[in-house]
Design a protein around this motif. Structure first.
Motif, PDB file in Angstrom:
ATOM      1  N   ASN A   1       0.811  -1.221   0.000  1.00 59.03           N
ATOM      2  CA  ASN A   1       0.000   0.000   0.000  1.00 59.03           C
ATOM      3  C   ASN A   1       0.844   1.270   0.000  1.00 59.03           C
ATOM      4  N   GLY A   2       2.172   1.111   0.083  1.00 56.84           N
ATOM      5  CA  GLY A   2       3.085   2.239  -0.022  1.00 56.84           C
ATOM      6  C   GLY A   2       3.250   3.053   1.239  1.00 56.84           C
ATOM      7  N   LYS A   3       2.610   2.672   2.328  1.00 63.78           N
ATOM      8  CA  LYS A   3       2.619   3.499   3.530  1.00 63.78           C
ATOM      9  C   LYS A   3       3.659   3.072   4.561  1.00 63.78           C
ATOM     10  N   THR A   4       3.895   1.780   4.704  1.00 59.65           N
ATOM     11  CA  THR A   4       4.795   1.272   5.731  1.00 59.65           C
ATOM     12  C   THR A   4       6.110   0.811   5.122  1.00 59.65           C
ATOM     13  N   ALA A   5       7.206   1.198   5.752  1.00 65.63           N
ATOM     14  CA  ALA A   5       8.528   0.799   5.270  1.00 65.63           C
ATOM     15  C   ALA A   5       9.301   0.123   6.400  1.00 65.63           C
ATOM     16  N   TYR A   6      10.264  -0.711   6.008  1.00 67.92           N
ATOM     17  CA  TYR A   6      11.113  -1.424   6.957  1.00 67.92           C
ATOM     18  C   TYR A   6      12.564  -1.232   6.524  1.00 67.92           C
ATOM     19  N   ILE A   7      13.452  -1.007   7.498  1.00 66.07           N
ATOM     20  CA  ILE A   7      14.872  -0.877   7.183  1.00 66.07           C
ATOM     21  C   ILE A   7      15.699  -1.678   8.182  1.00 66.07           C
ATOM     22  N   SER A   8      16.934  -1.937   7.772  1.00 66.48           N
ATOM     23  CA  SER A   8      17.942  -2.462   8.678  1.00 66.48           C
ATOM     24  C   SER A   8      18.887  -1.312   9.003  1.00 66.48           C
ATOM     25  N   SER A   9      19.156  -1.091  10.299  1.00 68.76           N
ATOM     26  CA  SER A   9      19.953   0.062  10.706  1.00 68.76           C
ATOM     27  C   SER A   9      20.799  -0.268  11.931  1.00 68.76           C
ATOM     28  N   SER A  10      21.972   0.366  12.007  1.00 69.60           N
ATOM     29  CA  SER A  10      22.841   0.186  13.173  1.00 69.60           C
ATOM     30  C   SER A  10      22.672   1.321  14.186  1.00 69.60           C
ATOM     31  N   ARG A  11      21.659   2.191  14.010  1.00 66.97           N
ATOM     32  CA  ARG A  11      21.385   3.258  14.975  1.00 66.97           C
ATOM     33  C   ARG A  11      21.151   2.671  16.355  1.00 66.97           C
ATOM     34  N   ASP A  12      21.494   3.422  17.357  1.00 66.97           N
ATOM     35  CA  ASP A  12      21.283   3.036  18.765  1.00 66.97           C
ATOM     36  C   ASP A  12      22.136   1.853  19.192  1.00 66.97           C
ATOM     37  N   ASN A  13      23.009   1.377  18.307  1.00 62.45           N
ATOM     38  CA  ASN A  13      23.871   0.245  18.666  1.00 62.45           C
ATOM     39  C   ASN A  13      25.327   0.674  18.541  1.00 62.45           C
ATOM     40  N   ASN A  14      26.000   0.823  19.659  1.00 60.53           N
ATOM     41  CA  ASN A  14      27.391   1.271  19.641  1.00 60.53           C
ATOM     42  C   ASN A  14      28.325   0.243  19.020  1.00 60.53           C
ATOM     43  N   ASP A  15      27.911  -1.037  19.044  1.00 65.58           N
ATOM     44  CA  ASP A  15      28.774  -2.075  18.473  1.00 65.58           C
ATOM     45  C   ASP A  15      28.561  -2.236  16.975  1.00 65.58           C
ATOM     46  N   GLY A  16      27.645  -1.454  16.387  1.00 63.81           N
ATOM     47  CA  GLY A  16      27.443  -1.501  14.934  1.00 63.81           C
ATOM     48  C   GLY A  16      26.505  -2.577  14.463  1.00 63.81           C
ATOM     49  N   ALA A  17      25.901  -3.329  15.390  1.00 67.73           N
ATOM     50  CA  ALA A  17      24.980  -4.403  14.986  1.00 67.73           C
ATOM     51  C   ALA A  17      23.740  -3.808  14.327  1.00 67.73           C
ATOM     52  N   GLN A  18      23.149  -4.568  13.429  1.00 68.03           N
ATOM     53  CA  GLN A  18      21.980  -4.109  12.671  1.00 68.03           C
ATOM     54  C   GLN A  18      20.688  -4.617  13.313  1.00 68.03           C
ATOM     55  N   ASP A  19      19.708  -3.723  13.415  1.00 71.67           N
ATOM     56  CA  ASP A  19      18.363  -4.088  13.863  1.00 71.67           C
ATOM     57  C   ASP A  19      17.362  -3.719  12.774  1.00 71.67           C
ATOM     58  N   VAL A  20      16.170  -4.283  12.864  1.00 75.28           N
ATOM     59  CA  VAL A  20      15.095  -3.975  11.911  1.00 75.28           C
ATOM     60  C   VAL A  20      14.138  -2.954  12.532  1.00 75.28           C
ATOM     61  N   PHE A  21      13.810  -1.917  11.767  1.00 74.57           N
ATOM     62  CA  PHE A  21      12.904  -0.860  12.209  1.00 74.57           C
ATOM     63  C   PHE A  21      11.771  -0.711  11.206  1.00 74.57           C
ATOM     64  N   ALA A  22      10.595  -0.307  11.689  1.00 73.07           N
ATOM     65  CA  ALA A  22       9.438  -0.036  10.823  1.00 73.07           C
ATOM     66  C   ALA A  22       8.972   1.387  11.059  1.00 73.07           C
ATOM     67  N   PHE A  23       8.438   2.021  10.020  1.00 71.22           N
ATOM     68  CA  PHE A  23       7.975   3.398  10.153  1.00 71.22           C
ATOM     69  C   PHE A  23       7.001   3.723   9.023  1.00 71.22           C
ATOM     70  N   GLU A  24       6.263   4.821   9.188  1.00 73.18           N
ATOM     71  CA  GLU A  24       5.364   5.283   8.146  1.00 73.18           C
ATOM     72  C   GLU A  24       6.161   6.118   7.152  1.00 73.18           C
ATOM     73  N   LEU A  25       6.097   5.750   5.895  1.00 72.99           N
ATOM     74  CA  LEU A  25       6.864   6.432   4.861  1.00 72.99           C
ATOM     75  C   LEU A  25       6.207   7.767   4.525  1.00 72.99           C
ATOM     76  N   TYR A  26       7.013   8.835   4.452  1.00 71.76           N
ATOM     77  CA  TYR A  26       6.448  10.149   4.140  1.00 71.76           C
ATOM     78  C   TYR A  26       5.965  10.190   2.688  1.00 71.76           C
ATOM     79  N   LYS A  27       4.996  11.053   2.410  1.00 78.92           N
ATOM     80  CA  LYS A  27       4.246  11.010   1.159  1.00 78.92           C
ATOM     81  C   LYS A  27       5.111  11.158  -0.092  1.00 78.92           C
ATOM     82  N   ASP A  28       6.102  12.041  -0.078  1.00 73.22           N
ATOM     83  CA  ASP A  28       6.916  12.280  -1.268  1.00 73.22           C
ATOM     84  C   ASP A  28       7.717  11.052  -1.690  1.00 73.22           C
TER      85      ASP A  28
END
Length: 237
Positions: free
Chosen positions: A169-196
């Motif tokens: 539906n184009g609204k929800t996106a998922y990414i892999s990111s090392s944010r919030d992890n000082n050791d550089g490990a990757q976690d999965v995050f979900a968020f609402e994708l902005y319209k543009d």
């Protein structure tokens, strides 16, 4: 790993490394749906796979175009995004590099083509960004890729972000990111994708083809054609 399923649910592409039938370090394989199970996976062969690293497949909704990342010779840099076209059910065209509009002289990888077949989301380390790896989007217009756009903060951070996937539906996106992890490990995050950055919402058509005389279910190939242009938009089985 690094698998994708075709929008019609019939093809499953994935990456495997070090197999006896491998062409290179890591190759792309294909398994087809057979009722409630899957066929024995087959290597896509030396036309698609190279002696280098080939991975991260993303199959388009037109039922014939496969995008993937590769470190093969002939690219723009460390790893590039390529595409190949399914000629028939078992034959593939020579892969094409997506060119300098998409690829840089550094790492470009993790392509994801949305089912509406216009936006290509990918990861790059070769552009002015916020961190080592950032996520970008480029939109296809009349067979030409537009200038890639950095997805911006807070999607991208000073850490590494990669492998974005967007819902139908184009609204929800998922990414892999090392944010919030000082050791550089990757976690999965979900968020609402902005319209543009959203693609068009998509739906699907489902049906059964039967033999006119016996009424038994039969396999069939179909095409969805744009009446105005005569162009085949989708083909599948």
């Amino acid at each position: 790993g690094a698998l994708c399923i075709s929008p019609d649910g019939e093809y499953l592409f994935f990456t495997a490394c070090g197999r006896k039938d491998g062409v290179g370090d890591c190759d792309i394989y294909l398994s087809r749906r057979n009722g409630d199970s899957w066929t024995e996976p087959k290597n896509l062969g030396a036309v698609v796979n190279s002696k280098s690293w080939d991975s991260q497949p993303s199959f388009s909704s037109d039922g014939k175009t496969l995008y993937f990342a590769s470190t093969r010779p002939g690219g723009q840099g460390a790893s590039d995004i390529w595409k190949t076209t399914m000629i028939n059910d078992s034959t593939w065209a020579e892969p094409e590099n997506l060119g300098a509009m998409i690829n840089t002289n550094r790492k470009d990888c993790a392509p994801f083509i949305h089912p509406d077949n216009k936006p290509l989301y990918f990861t790059s380390a070769g552009r002015v960004g916020m961190g080592g790896l950032d996520i970008y989007v480029s939109k296809l217009n009349n067979d030409t890729w537009g200038e890639p756009k950095n997805m911006g903060y807070p999607i991208n951070t000073q850490k590494d972000e990669q492998s974005l996937v967007v819902s139908a539906n184009g609204k929800t996106a998922y990414i892999s990111s090392s944010r919030d992890n000082n050791d550089g490990a990757q976690d999965v995050f979900a968020f609402e994708l902005y319209k543009d950055a959203r693609p068009d919402a998509v739906t699907y058509l489902k049906g059964v083809v039967r033999d006119k005389i016996s009424a038994e279910k039969i396999n069939a190939k179909f095409e969805l054609i744009d009446i105005a242009s005569g162009k085949v938009i989708v083909e599948s089985y």
